[in-house]
Design a protein around this motif. Sequence first.
Motif, short mmCIF file in Angstrom:
data_model
loop_
_atom_site.label_atom_id
_atom_site.label_comp_id
_atom_site.label_asym_id
_atom_site.label_seq_id
_atom_site.Cartn_x
_atom_site.Cartn_y
_atom_site.Cartn_z
N CYS A 37 0.79 -0.96 0.22
CA CYS A 37 0.11 0.14 0.28
C CYS A 37 0.79 1.38 -0.04
CB CYS A 37 -0.88 0.11 1.25
SG CYS A 37 -2.34 -1.27 1.14
N LYS A 38 1.80 1.35 0.93
CA LYS A 38 2.95 2.39 1.00
C LYS A 38 3.56 2.68 -0.54
CE LYS A 38 5.20 5.59 3.08
NZ LYS A 38 4.49 6.85 3.47
N GLU A 39 3.82 1.46 -1.15
CA GLU A 39 4.65 1.59 -2.20
C GLU A 39 3.69 2.31 -3.50
OE1 GLU A 39 7.61 -2.31 -1.57
OE2 GLU A 39 5.89 -2.31 -3.15
N VAL A 40 2.44 1.76 -3.56
CA VAL A 40 1.54 2.30 -4.39
C VAL A 40 1.20 3.65 -4.24
CG1 VAL A 40 -0.81 2.10 -5.54
CG2 VAL A 40 0.58 0.11 -4.94
N GLU A 41 1.17 4.12 -2.88
CA GLU A 41 1.00 5.33 -2.65
C GLU A 41 2.20 6.20 -2.82
OE1 GLU A 41 1.29 7.91 1.48
OE2 GLU A 41 0.50 5.76 1.60
N GLU A 42 3.38 5.96 -2.63
CA GLU A 42 4.57 6.53 -3.12
C GLU A 42 4.78 6.79 -4.69
OE1 GLU A 42 6.54 8.20 -1.19
OE2 GLU A 42 5.31 7.83 0.53
N PHE A 43 4.28 5.51 -5.16
CA PHE A 43 4.22 5.63 -6.89
C PHE A 43 3.41 6.71 -7.37
CE2 PHE A 43 2.79 4.44 -10.97
CZ PHE A 43 3.83 3.90 -11.56
N MET A 44 2.29 6.68 -6.76
CA MET A 44 1.05 7.78 -7.44
C MET A 44 1.33 9.18 -7.02
SD MET A 44 -2.46 5.67 -6.35
CE MET A 44 -3.60 7.13 -6.96
N LYS A 45 2.11 9.41 -5.79
CA LYS A 45 2.59 10.84 -5.45
C LYS A 45 3.57 11.23 -6.47
CE LYS A 45 1.72 10.76 -0.62
NZ LYS A 45 2.04 10.83 0.76
N ALA A 46 4.36 10.26 -6.73
CA ALA A 46 5.81 10.42 -7.75
C ALA A 46 5.04 10.71 -9.07
CB ALA A 46 6.66 9.30 -7.97
N ARG A 47 4.08 10.08 -9.68
CA ARG A 47 3.47 10.16 -10.81
C ARG A 47 2.65 11.50 -10.91
NH1 ARG A 47 1.64 7.64 -15.52
NH2 ARG A 47 1.05 9.28 -17.01
N ALA A 48 2.34 12.14 -9.57
CA ALA A 48 1.49 13.40 -9.68
C ALA A 48 2.47 14.42 -9.86
CB ALA A 48 0.73 13.49 -8.23
N SER A 49 3.89 14.39 -9.41
CA SER A 49 4.73 15.32 -9.44
C SER A 49 5.23 15.46 -10.83
CB SER A 49 6.05 15.02 -8.56
OG SER A 49 5.56 15.06 -7.02
N ILE A 50 5.41 14.16 -11.40
CA ILE A 50 5.57 14.53 -12.92
C ILE A 50 4.76 14.92 -13.69
CG2 ILE A 50 6.01 12.75 -15.16
CD1 ILE A 50 7.32 10.87 -13.10
N GLU A 51 3.31 14.68 -13.63
CA GLU A 51 2.11 15.37 -13.97
C GLU A 51 2.18 17.04 -13.75
OE1 GLU A 51 0.28 14.56 -16.38
OE2 GLU A 51 0.82 12.26 -16.37
N GLU A 52 2.62 17.11 -12.62
CA GLU A 52 2.61 18.76 -12.34
C GLU A 52 3.92 19.50 -12.94
OE1 GLU A 52 2.09 21.14 -8.11
OE2 GLU A 52 3.63 19.56 -8.08
N LYS A 53 5.00 19.03 -12.77
CA LYS A 53 6.31 19.49 -13.68
C LYS A 53 5.96 19.49 -15.11
CE LYS A 53 11.05 19.08 -14.19
NZ LYS A 53 10.98 19.44 -15.65
#
Length: 307
Positions: A37-53
């Motif tokens: 769960c933690k890994e998926v959570e971190e994955f989605m946060k990282a993907r969100a940062s990529i989308e934001e940039k």
Amino acid sequence: MRLLPSSYLNYGDNSDLTCTGGYDAIIQYLNDGKRVCKEVEEFMKARASIEEKYAKDLLGLSKKVCGHNEMNSLKRSLDVFKLQTEHVSLSHLQLAQNMRDEAKKLEDFREKQKEARKKVEQQMDALHKQKASQFKKTMDSKKTYDQKCRDKEEADQNMNRNTNNTKHMEKLYSKAQQAKQNADEADRLYQQNVATMGKTRDDWMKEHIKACEMFEKQSVERINFLRNTVWTHLNQLSQQCVTSDELYEEVRKSLEQCNIQEDLEHFVNLRRTGDKPPAAVVYENFYSGQKSPTAAPPSRLPPPITR
């Protein structure tokens, strides 16, 4: 869906009452699930940062000069192109926020399960310690009981031996009676501890079953929640593709309205300076160009300019 009692209920080594191997295996499985769960959570946060940039870079790009000196229909298409690029960047910013919202939901879900598990695990740990302590106490009392029984048998054998010393016989009889009392007391304590061990075991089994049922329920909820979370994440990405294509379609529609001939005519009409070319330069011979004095002088006025 029910897994108990055959699949999820795990006691460990049946020959060892103090063994917690089965319970430990379940806890390890739950800890692995929490880690996923933690890994998926971190994955989605990282993907969100990529989308934001990407969105911010795209927004900056949309503000740059592009086609400023163009005219007419193509200029309008380029303006639409820049505008829709800005809209695409904003949609990616919204996508990044949506991803963070889903990651926050997953984090809240994980923390909720963690708190619920914490209470059960603390209770089970206390029962395991109580069970191990009572088991040791029972085994110690059994050793004492066995030893006292051997002492009683030895005293009885000594008393039953033939001897002519009455005083010595009385002493042996007294020792045999004391050994019997000690054995009886050890027997009583041993039986008492066995009974207590049985009650402790029953209490532990009841709580173990309840804990396994609760752990199974959490596992079902976790797998379902993770599955839905990833599904939602993919739906968001698919929707972003649709949204971007709809915005790009507006640019394509504008490009379809671009008229090449009209744009050229617009430029000509706006920037035209004349429709006749300048006269050619004519060679004039210095000598042949002299005229008689009586001839009329040539006109000095410039030729008319046609706009």
